[in-house]
Design a protein around this motif. Structure first.
Motif, PDB file in Angstrom:
ATOM      1  N   VAL A 101     -16.066  20.064-111.856  1.00 27.66           N
ATOM      2  CA  VAL A 101     -15.456  19.295-112.951  1.00 27.66           C
ATOM      3  C   VAL A 101     -16.464  19.173-114.098  1.00 27.66           C
ATOM      4  CG1 VAL A 101     -14.600  17.008-113.642  1.00 27.66           C
ATOM      5  CG2 VAL A 101     -13.791  18.037-111.526  1.00 27.66           C
ATOM      6  N   GLY A 102     -17.732  19.074-113.760  1.00 27.83           N
ATOM      7  CA  GLY A 102     -18.780  19.043-114.782  1.00 27.83           C
ATOM      8  C   GLY A 102     -18.779  20.306-115.626  1.00 27.83           C
ATOM      9  N   HIS A 103     -18.648  21.459-114.984  1.00 34.08           N
ATOM     10  CA  HIS A 103     -18.574  22.711-115.749  1.00 34.08           C
ATOM     11  C   HIS A 103     -17.357  22.726-116.665  1.00 34.08           C
ATOM     12  CE1 HIS A 103     -21.963  24.881-114.154  1.00 34.08           C
ATOM     13  NE2 HIS A 103     -21.534  24.806-112.895  1.00 34.08           N
ATOM     14  N   ILE A 104     -16.229  22.235-116.151  1.00 32.55           N
ATOM     15  CA  ILE A 104     -15.006  22.209-116.959  1.00 32.55           C
ATOM     16  C   ILE A 104     -15.170  21.252-118.141  1.00 32.55           C
ATOM     17  CG2 ILE A 104     -12.554  21.570-116.959  1.00 32.55           C
ATOM     18  CD1 ILE A 104     -12.542  22.467-113.933  1.00 32.55           C
ATOM     19  N   ALA A 105     -15.617  20.033-117.861  1.00 35.65           N
ATOM     20  CA  ALA A 105     -15.742  19.005-118.898  1.00 35.65           C
ATOM     21  C   ALA A 105     -16.786  19.357-119.955  1.00 35.65           C
ATOM     22  CB  ALA A 105     -16.075  17.659-118.260  1.00 35.65           C
ATOM     23  N   CYS A 106     -17.830  20.045-119.547  1.00 36.16           N
ATOM     24  CA  CYS A 106     -18.902  20.415-120.488  1.00 36.16           C
ATOM     25  C   CYS A 106     -18.638  21.748-121.177  1.00 36.16           C
ATOM     26  CB  CYS A 106     -20.242  20.452-119.757  1.00 36.16           C
ATOM     27  SG  CYS A 106     -20.803  18.838-119.168  1.00 36.16           S
ATOM     28  N   SER A 107     -17.458  22.300-120.983  1.00 37.05           N
ATOM     29  CA  SER A 107     -17.034  23.554-121.639  1.00 37.05           C
ATOM     30  C   SER A 107     -17.988  24.721-121.371  1.00 37.05           C
ATOM     31  CB  SER A 107     -16.876  23.337-123.148  1.00 37.05           C
ATOM     32  OG  SER A 107     -15.954  22.320-123.405  1.00 37.05           O
ATOM     33  N   HIS A 108     -18.395  24.873-120.125  1.00 33.38           N
ATOM     34  CA  HIS A 108     -19.290  25.966-119.751  1.00 33.38           C
ATOM     35  C   HIS A 108     -18.562  27.266-119.451  1.00 33.38           C
ATOM     36  CE1 HIS A 108     -22.354  22.803-118.102  1.00 33.38           C
ATOM     37  NE2 HIS A 108     -22.413  22.916-119.418  1.00 33.38           N
TER      38      HIS A 108
ATOM     39  N   SER B 127     -26.121  29.240-117.197  1.00 36.79           N
ATOM     40  CA  SER B 127     -27.562  29.128-117.437  1.00 36.79           C
ATOM     41  C   SER B 127     -28.113  27.984-116.581  1.00 36.79           C
ATOM     42  CB  SER B 127     -27.826  28.831-118.921  1.00 36.79           C
ATOM     43  OG  SER B 127     -27.370  27.522-119.250  1.00 36.79           O
ATOM     44  N   VAL B 128     -29.421  27.935-116.475  1.00 35.57           N
ATOM     45  CA  VAL B 128     -30.078  26.849-115.744  1.00 35.57           C
ATOM     46  C   VAL B 128     -29.704  25.514-116.385  1.00 35.57           C
ATOM     47  CG1 VAL B 128     -32.326  25.840-115.162  1.00 35.57           C
ATOM     48  CG2 VAL B 128     -31.965  28.311-114.943  1.00 35.57           C
ATOM     49  N   GLU B 129     -29.658  25.484-117.709  1.00 40.07           N
ATOM     50  CA  GLU B 129     -29.304  24.254-118.432  1.00 40.07           C
ATOM     51  C   GLU B 129     -27.871  23.821-118.114  1.00 40.07           C
ATOM     52  OE1 GLU B 129     -28.836  22.556-122.999  1.00 40.07           O
ATOM     53  OE2 GLU B 129     -29.872  24.455-122.669  1.00 40.07           O
ATOM     54  N   GLU B 130     -26.950  24.773-118.039  1.00 39.23           N
ATOM     55  CA  GLU B 130     -25.556  24.444-117.725  1.00 39.23           C
ATOM     56  C   GLU B 130     -25.415  23.928-116.295  1.00 39.23           C
ATOM     57  OE1 GLU B 130     -23.061  27.384-120.706  1.00 39.23           O
ATOM     58  OE2 GLU B 130     -23.862  28.234-118.845  1.00 39.23           O
TER      59      GLU B 130
END
Length: 149
Positions: A97-104, A113-116
């Motif tokens: 959900v973090g990847h989705i919400a942060c538009s990754h 990326s490591v940052e993502e």
């Protein structure tokens, strides 16, 4: 506002928007599906999910992951390994959900990326560990609405 504060704000806003005081697996499934993603549990015995992974060219990638998110055009999936415990599924799905919400998510890509990855972890942390202040706001929203009627 720095990136970490933005991520915390996004996680807490998602909880407030959905009036979730304590995050559960059912809540996460609802949030993911509400974002237009289909959850697919995969494992060695599930031929349907295995066929889907093969067709998308993700079989080898899936073997090395507990969960991952994939989008290609209108197709949106969150894949999760079926043999995880409920707690492991909760952590893995919160991260996705973090990847989705942060538009990754990039079309057809499973590379971050490591940052993502750090941002998705931070998002999951704030989603799963909302402070008392956030939980009180959610409680007040729920009770304010019911007091009106």
């Amino acid at each position: 506002m720095n990136k970490e504060k933005i991520i915390r704000y996004q996680a807490h806003s998602l909880l407030l928007q959905n009036r979730i005081q304590t995050l559960t697996l059912d809540n996460l499934v609802y949030i993911i599906e509400d974002q237009g993603y289909e959850i697919v549990e995969y494992g060695s015995e599930d031929f349907e999910s295995q066929h889907l992974l093969d067709k998308m060219g993700l079989t080898a990638y899936a073997r090395a992951r507990k969960a991952f998110t994939y989008k290609q055009g209108l197709a949106r999936f969150v894949f999760i390994f079926e043999n995880l415990s409920a707690k492991e599924k909760l952590l893995a799905l919160a991260h996705e959900v973090g990847h989705i919400a942060c538009s990754h998510l990039k079309d057809g890509s499973t590379t971050y990326s490591v940052e993502e990855e750090y941002e998705a972890n931070e998002f999951a942390h704030h989603l799963l560990n909302a402070g008392l202040k956030v939980r009180i706001k959610i409680w007040l929203l729920a009770h304010k609405r019911s007091a009106i009627f």
